[in-house]
Scaffold this motif. Structure first.
Motif, PDB file in Angstrom:
ATOM      1  N   GLN A  43       0.809  -1.211   0.000  1.00  0.00           N
ATOM      2  CA  GLN A  43       0.000   0.000   0.000  1.00  0.00           C
ATOM      3  C   GLN A  43       0.847   1.269   0.000  1.00  0.00           C
ATOM      4  OE1 GLN A  43      -3.369  -0.205   2.790  1.00  0.00           O
ATOM      5  NE2 GLN A  43      -3.077  -2.418   2.926  1.00  0.00           N
ATOM      6  N   ILE A 124      -5.581   7.092  -1.742  1.00  0.00           N
ATOM      7  CA  ILE A 124      -6.011   6.990  -0.345  1.00  0.00           C
ATOM      8  C   ILE A 124      -4.798   6.626   0.500  1.00  0.00           C
ATOM      9  CG2 ILE A 124      -7.563   5.835   1.279  1.00  0.00           C
ATOM     10  CD1 ILE A 124      -9.337   5.111  -1.123  1.00  0.00           C
ATOM     11  N   THR A 126      -3.303   5.197   3.379  1.00  0.00           N
ATOM     12  CA  THR A 126      -3.727   4.291   4.464  1.00  0.00           C
ATOM     13  C   THR A 126      -2.737   4.270   5.621  1.00  0.00           C
ATOM     14  OG1 THR A 126      -2.665   2.415   3.348  1.00  0.00           O
ATOM     15  CG2 THR A 126      -5.004   2.794   2.888  1.00  0.00           C
ATOM     16  N   LEU A 132      -8.506   1.465   7.318  1.00  0.00           N
ATOM     17  CA  LEU A 132      -8.461   1.251   5.872  1.00  0.00           C
ATOM     18  C   LEU A 132      -7.285   0.358   5.482  1.00  0.00           C
ATOM     19  CD1 LEU A 132      -9.385   4.761   4.413  1.00  0.00           C
ATOM     20  CD2 LEU A 132     -10.722   2.657   4.288  1.00  0.00           C
ATOM     21  N   PRO A 206      -5.706   1.032  -2.696  1.00  0.00           N
ATOM     22  CA  PRO A 206      -5.870   2.438  -2.273  1.00  0.00           C
ATOM     23  C   PRO A 206      -5.149   3.448  -3.151  1.00  0.00           C
ATOM     24  CG  PRO A 206      -4.352   1.267  -0.820  1.00  0.00           C
ATOM     25  CD  PRO A 206      -4.986   0.243  -1.688  1.00  0.00           C
TER      26      PRO A 206
END
Length: 259
Positions: A43, A124, A126, A132, A206
């Motif tokens: 991520q 996004i 995270t 998340l 994300p």
């Protein structure tokens, strides 16, 4: 590979060469799969050099994808397989060679891939949102576990070419020859599992930066366009792999009971 006397030194050399090659390919597949999991599911951004223009990074990533798709497609054609067998006489290790080249090109793509965070569809972060982060982590974890189960059902050894080598030196027919005609048709259109799962993991992430968008669009288009099935194939696959999964679970349960 040319046929030789099974007890001759040359035959023994070929046998142990292919056994060693099979072991190395298994290790290479595991290493590549682990790196690919991280590449798809982490991520955070991949490596990137801000001094390199966006267009150069974009074209570089497109070139990496092109190399991977060309290798994956050309080496899978019957023309290439037949000519490879004619030129190099390596029928028994054709699948091993294909898997090895696939792993090398995929590792090459992972190593040289450049993130393009300047342009994104969504982003996004995270790292500051633990809920998340956990959601996407668990989502991808479930996806990879499901993909692993699909690989086990489809016979991992046969898929990477190890089973072909074992059966050749033990004078047994290739496993695919014992499969139903409809299953051989399915394998000829889609040799490996997880197309739907991989597509899901590519898009449910994300960070949909420009490079990730290129990767997701290209692999999704390649997967959908490269594999074509009719309704009878789906019906057969559902029944066949349901039975295979049940048998696998039963065998595992029986072994645990006796151990």
């Amino acid at each position: 590979m040319a046929s030789v006397n099974s007890s001759s030194p040359l035959s023994l050399f070929y046998r142990y060469f292919h056994y060693t090659l099979s072991l190395l390919v298994v290790v290479l597949v595991i290493v590549t799969f682990g790196n690919f999991q991280v590449f798809i599911s982490k991520q955070t951004l991949h490596q990137w050099d801000g001094d390199i223009p966006v267009l150069v990074r974009f074209l570089g990533n497109c070139f990496l994808l092109l190399v991977f798709i060309m290798q994956h497609s050309v080496m899978a054609t019957e023309w290439f397989k037949s000519n490879l067998a004619t030129w190099l006489q390596i029928n028994v290790s054709e699948r091993l060679l294909y898997v090895t080249c696939t792993c090398i090109t995929l590792l090459f793509l992972i190593l040289w891939w450049q993130s393009i965070p300047e342009t994104y569809l969504w982003y996004i972060d995270t790292e500051q949102r633990s809920f998340l982060w956990l959601f996407f982590f668990l989502l991808h974890l479930v996806g990879w576990v499901a993909l692993g189960l699909e690989v086990l059902i489809m016979d991992f050894r046969e898929m990477i070419g190890v089973d072909q080598v074992y059966r050749y030196y033990n004078h047994q027919n290739p496993l695919l020859l014992r499969r139903a005609r409809k299953l051989r048709e399915i394998y000829s259109r889609m040799r490996h599992p997880g197309a739907v799962i991989l597509t899901t993991l590519l898009w449910l992430h994300p960070l949909m930066t420009l490079d990730r968008l290129i990767l997701a669009c290209t692999l999704t288009s390649y997967t959908i366009g490269h594999h074509s099935f009719d309704e009878s194939h789906y019906e057969f696959a559902e029944k066949y792999f349901t039975v295979q999964f049940s048998e696998t679970v039963h065998k595992s349960y029986t072994r645990n009971q006796h151990s």
